[in-house]
Design a protein around this motif. Sequence first.
Motif, PDB file in Angstrom:
ATOM      1  N   LEU A  91      64.880  81.279 -16.955  1.00 26.01           N
ATOM      2  CA  LEU A  91      65.745  82.418 -17.269  1.00 26.01           C
ATOM      3  C   LEU A  91      64.943  83.589 -17.823  1.00 26.01           C
ATOM      4  O   LEU A  91      65.111  84.738 -17.400  1.00 26.01           O
ATOM      5  N   ASP A  92      64.071  83.272 -18.778  1.00 24.44           N
ATOM      6  CA  ASP A  92      63.288  84.332 -19.422  1.00 24.44           C
ATOM      7  C   ASP A  92      62.347  85.022 -18.444  1.00 24.44           C
ATOM      8  O   ASP A  92      61.999  86.199 -18.621  1.00 24.44           O
ATOM      9  N   SER A  93      61.917  84.288 -17.418  1.00 26.80           N
ATOM     10  CA  SER A  93      60.984  84.847 -16.437  1.00 26.80           C
ATOM     11  C   SER A  93      61.705  85.574 -15.310  1.00 26.80           C
ATOM     12  O   SER A  93      61.051  86.115 -14.400  1.00 26.80           O
ATOM     13  N   ASN A  94      63.039  85.586 -15.354  1.00 25.33           N
ATOM     14  CA  ASN A  94      63.842  86.247 -14.314  1.00 25.33           C
ATOM     15  C   ASN A  94      63.527  85.735 -12.916  1.00 25.33           C
ATOM     16  O   ASN A  94      63.506  86.499 -11.936  1.00 25.33           O
ATOM     17  N   ILE A  95      63.240  84.465 -12.799  1.00 21.77           N
ATOM     18  CA  ILE A  95      62.983  83.860 -11.493  1.00 21.77           C
ATOM     19  C   ILE A  95      64.308  83.708 -10.750  1.00 21.77           C
ATOM     20  O   ILE A  95      65.257  83.119 -11.284  1.00 21.77           O
ATOM     21  N   PRO A  96      64.434  84.258  -9.544  1.00 25.16           N
ATOM     22  CA  PRO A  96      65.695  84.144  -8.796  1.00 25.16           C
ATOM     23  C   PRO A  96      66.081  82.678  -8.582  1.00 25.16           C
ATOM     24  O   PRO A  96      65.254  81.857  -8.182  1.00 25.16           O
ATOM     25  N   HIS A  97      67.318  82.367  -8.869  1.00 21.83           N
ATOM     26  CA  HIS A  97      67.823  81.008  -8.701  1.00 21.83           C
ATOM     27  C   HIS A  97      69.346  81.037  -8.810  1.00 21.83           C
ATOM     28  O   HIS A  97      69.933  82.077  -9.127  1.00 21.83           O
ATOM     29  N   ILE A  98      69.954  79.905  -8.577  1.00 19.67           N
ATOM     30  CA  ILE A  98      71.394  79.752  -8.785  1.00 19.67           C
ATOM     31  C   ILE A  98      71.614  78.597  -9.763  1.00 19.67           C
ATOM     32  O   ILE A  98      70.995  77.537  -9.645  1.00 19.67           O
ATOM     33  N   LEU A  99      72.508  78.814 -10.747  1.00 21.51           N
ATOM     34  CA  LEU A  99      72.928  77.761 -11.667  1.00 21.51           C
ATOM     35  C   LEU A  99      74.361  77.385 -11.314  1.00 21.51           C
ATOM     36  O   LEU A  99      75.250  78.246 -11.292  1.00 21.51           O
ATOM     37  N   VAL A 100      74.592  76.104 -11.047  1.00 22.82           N
ATOM     38  CA  VAL A 100      75.918  75.623 -10.661  1.00 22.82           C
ATOM     39  C   VAL A 100      76.455  74.707 -11.761  1.00 22.82           C
ATOM     40  O   VAL A 100      75.825  73.713 -12.121  1.00 22.82           O
ATOM     41  N   ASP A 101      77.618  75.062 -12.280  1.00 25.29           N
ATOM     42  CA  ASP A 101      78.306  74.264 -13.302  1.00 25.29           C
ATOM     43  C   ASP A 101      79.325  73.379 -12.598  1.00 25.29           C
ATOM     44  O   ASP A 101      80.263  73.881 -11.970  1.00 25.29           O
ATOM     45  N   VAL A 102      79.152  72.044 -12.680  1.00 26.51           N
ATOM     46  CA  VAL A 102      80.008  71.127 -11.923  1.00 26.51           C
ATOM     47  C   VAL A 102      81.052  70.430 -12.790  1.00 26.51           C
ATOM     48  O   VAL A 102      81.663  69.446 -12.376  1.00 26.51           O
ATOM     49  N   ARG A 103      81.279  70.944 -14.004  1.00 30.06           N
ATOM     50  CA  ARG A 103      82.287  70.327 -14.870  1.00 30.06           C
ATOM     51  C   ARG A 103      83.708  70.628 -14.374  1.00 30.06           C
ATOM     52  O   ARG A 103      83.931  71.592 -13.636  1.00 30.06           O
ATOM     53  N   ARG A 117      76.679  82.545  -2.561  1.00 37.34           N
ATOM     54  CA  ARG A 117      75.928  82.905  -3.766  1.00 37.34           C
ATOM     55  C   ARG A 117      74.424  82.662  -3.585  1.00 37.34           C
ATOM     56  O   ARG A 117      73.587  83.407  -4.078  1.00 37.34           O
ATOM     57  N   ILE A 118      74.080  81.585  -2.868  1.00 37.19           N
ATOM     58  CA  ILE A 118      72.671  81.306  -2.612  1.00 37.19           C
ATOM     59  C   ILE A 118      72.066  82.401  -1.746  1.00 37.19           C
ATOM     60  O   ILE A 118      70.958  82.900  -2.009  1.00 37.19           O
ATOM     61  N   CYS A 119      72.813  82.803  -0.710  1.00 34.58           N
ATOM     62  CA  CYS A 119      72.316  83.859   0.183  1.00 34.58           C
ATOM     63  C   CYS A 119      72.135  85.174  -0.562  1.00 34.58           C
ATOM     64  O   CYS A 119      71.145  85.896  -0.360  1.00 34.58           O
ATOM     65  N   GLU A 120      73.088  85.502  -1.440  1.00 34.92           N
ATOM     66  CA  GLU A 120      72.985  86.734  -2.213  1.00 34.92           C
ATOM     67  C   GLU A 120      71.778  86.704  -3.146  1.00 34.92           C
ATOM     68  O   GLU A 120      71.028  87.681  -3.271  1.00 34.92           O
ATOM     69  N   ALA A 121      71.556  85.571  -3.791  1.00 33.24           N
ATOM     70  CA  ALA A 121      70.431  85.455  -4.720  1.00 33.24           C
ATOM     71  C   ALA A 121      69.107  85.401  -3.983  1.00 33.24           C
ATOM     72  O   ALA A 121      68.087  85.910  -4.474  1.00 33.24           O
ATOM     73  N   ARG A 122      69.101  84.818  -2.773  1.00 30.26           N
ATOM     74  CA  ARG A 122      67.866  84.710  -2.003  1.00 30.26           C
ATOM     75  C   ARG A 122      67.330  86.088  -1.624  1.00 30.26           C
ATOM     76  O   ARG A 122      66.111  86.285  -1.502  1.00 30.26           O
ATOM     77  N   ASN A 170      59.215  82.575   0.307  1.00 28.04           N
ATOM     78  CA  ASN A 170      59.713  81.946   1.528  1.00 28.04           C
ATOM     79  C   ASN A 170      59.945  80.446   1.362  1.00 28.04           C
ATOM     80  O   ASN A 170      60.385  79.771   2.285  1.00 28.04           O
ATOM     81  N   SER A 171      59.626  79.943   0.171  1.00 26.91           N
ATOM     82  CA  SER A 171      59.790  78.514  -0.081  1.00 26.91           C
ATOM     83  C   SER A 171      61.265  78.194  -0.333  1.00 26.91           C
ATOM     84  O   SER A 171      62.124  79.090  -0.353  1.00 26.91           O
ATOM     85  N   ALA A 172      61.540  76.915  -0.528  1.00 29.37           N
ATOM     86  CA  ALA A 172      62.912  76.477  -0.768  1.00 29.37           C
ATOM     87  C   ALA A 172      63.485  77.178  -2.000  1.00 29.37           C
ATOM     88  O   ALA A 172      62.839  77.250  -3.048  1.00 29.37           O
ATOM     89  N   PHE A 173      64.721  77.673  -1.862  1.00 29.28           N
ATOM     90  CA  PHE A 173      65.342  78.436  -2.957  1.00 29.28           C
ATOM     91  C   PHE A 173      65.841  77.473  -4.034  1.00 29.28           C
ATOM     92  O   PHE A 173      66.521  76.482  -3.731  1.00 29.28           O
ATOM     93  N   PRO A 174      65.520  77.756  -5.318  1.00 26.22           N
ATOM     94  CA  PRO A 174      65.896  76.817  -6.387  1.00 26.22           C
ATOM     95  C   PRO A 174      67.379  76.896  -6.769  1.00 26.22           C
ATOM     96  O   PRO A 174      67.910  77.982  -7.027  1.00 26.22           O
ATOM     97  N   GLY A 223      73.232  78.520   6.837  1.00 28.83           N
ATOM     98  CA  GLY A 223      73.204  79.892   6.338  1.00 28.83           C
ATOM     99  C   GLY A 223      72.505  80.038   5.017  1.00 28.83           C
ATOM    100  O   GLY A 223      72.150  81.150   4.626  1.00 28.83           O
ATOM    101  N   SER A 224      72.294  78.916   4.302  1.00 35.00           N
ATOM    102  CA  SER A 224      71.667  79.020   2.986  1.00 35.00           C
ATOM    103  C   SER A 224      70.149  78.830   3.048  1.00 35.00           C
ATOM    104  O   SER A 224      69.452  79.096   2.082  1.00 35.00           O
TER     105      SER A 224
END
Length: 428
Positions: A314-326, A361-366, A372-376, A401-402
């Motif tokens: 988070l602090d490094s602003n690395i593009p990713h998606i966080l999914v809350d499954v609760r 959301r993954i596509c938007e964040a990508r 070019n590696s796998a999106f986290p 598509g993701s």
Amino acid sequence: MAGNEAAAAEEIPIPPPLPPRTELSRPEIERYSRQLVLPELGVRGQLRLSACSVLVVGCGGLGCPLALYLAAAGVGRLGLVDHDAVELHNLPRQVLHRESRLGCSKARSAVSALRELNSSVQCVPYELALDRDSALELVRAYDVVADCSDNVPTRYLVNDACVLAGKPLVSASALRLEGQLVVYGHQGGPCYRCLFPKPPPPETVTNCADGGVLGVVTGILGSLQALEVLKIATGMGTSFSQVMVLFDALESRFRYIKLRPRDPNCAVCGDHPSVTALQDYELFCGSSATDKCRTLCLLRNEERVSVEEYRKILDSNIPHILVDVRPKVEVDICRLAQAVFVPLSKLQEKDEGCLQLLVQRICEARQMSSENSAFPVYIICKLGNDSQKAVKILQGLSCPGSGLISVKDIKGGLMAWATKIDPEFPQY
């Protein structure tokens, strides 16, 4: 091992049997007058009750109302077993404890409250986790046992100890808005193992910490347990030794299921038992003997990140998606602002709408990433259990598509985040 067992036995206070009584004192007649005039109970029943000892396993949501009513009714001795301490989240249902006793031993907190209610009742605290070295000796020292625990290994342990000692077992459980009650090993009825010869898979078991419970539901089931103990102790009426009582709080409805008779092939109470001594019940059940939230290990270390590692992301602003499954009811309590809400139940159902939302959301964040590696994609839940299940599901799904994605879960979930990263984040 024999030396250790002997040392453990010496540390456990085992009181002598209560002597039979022939008459009530004047203060006792005054105190118990409203129940003494019941023809079903009378002086004879009260005298039997005053000579009866009851072992209560667990001073929580069930054990508190149970012990409260047994002490109020004049049972001779109560043994109270609990190794845990009073916590704030206990108070909505564990009615013997108080804010002033937060952090105190539950067994001693319960004894303190019961002695204020009825000083003539002998209350013996056992600040220990019941195990195969202590259970049988304790059970043998009491006339009736009440299982108020909240985990499968303890249920098997207490059942087997009661069968080996020849003691009736009054068992109840409560979860969410439901509860059940059975009297095991009494009047020719089955024992717990007769009905459940094999423990359920650990990942399928939900306790109050995981699934929640309404306090009054434990109060109702604990009170029913107290009633069954009183009936056994006094010889009043019949018990639920051949029937399972099911309670549905939402519908305010009781149902009764006729039980199978004692199984002659039962491993512990059958005609030729294979269980003749207590065993390692955590090993037998594949889970810990605790009512705390369980911890699953479904993923490899490289498929998981710690909350500290996620904080650096988070602090490094690395593009990713966080999914809350609760479940949504938990998300309404608290959440991380950056999380996308996709309930585990929807992933398990392979719900197209939720999967499309996740892909979008993954596509938007990508688009914000030059890699070019796998999106986290990181998965979070309350404790890090459901998040592992979600990772397993997403690893096996194709999300057109993701592009390539790397799915990992966050160890310890939001409660680890609250403990280690943000102390202001609510714990529940």
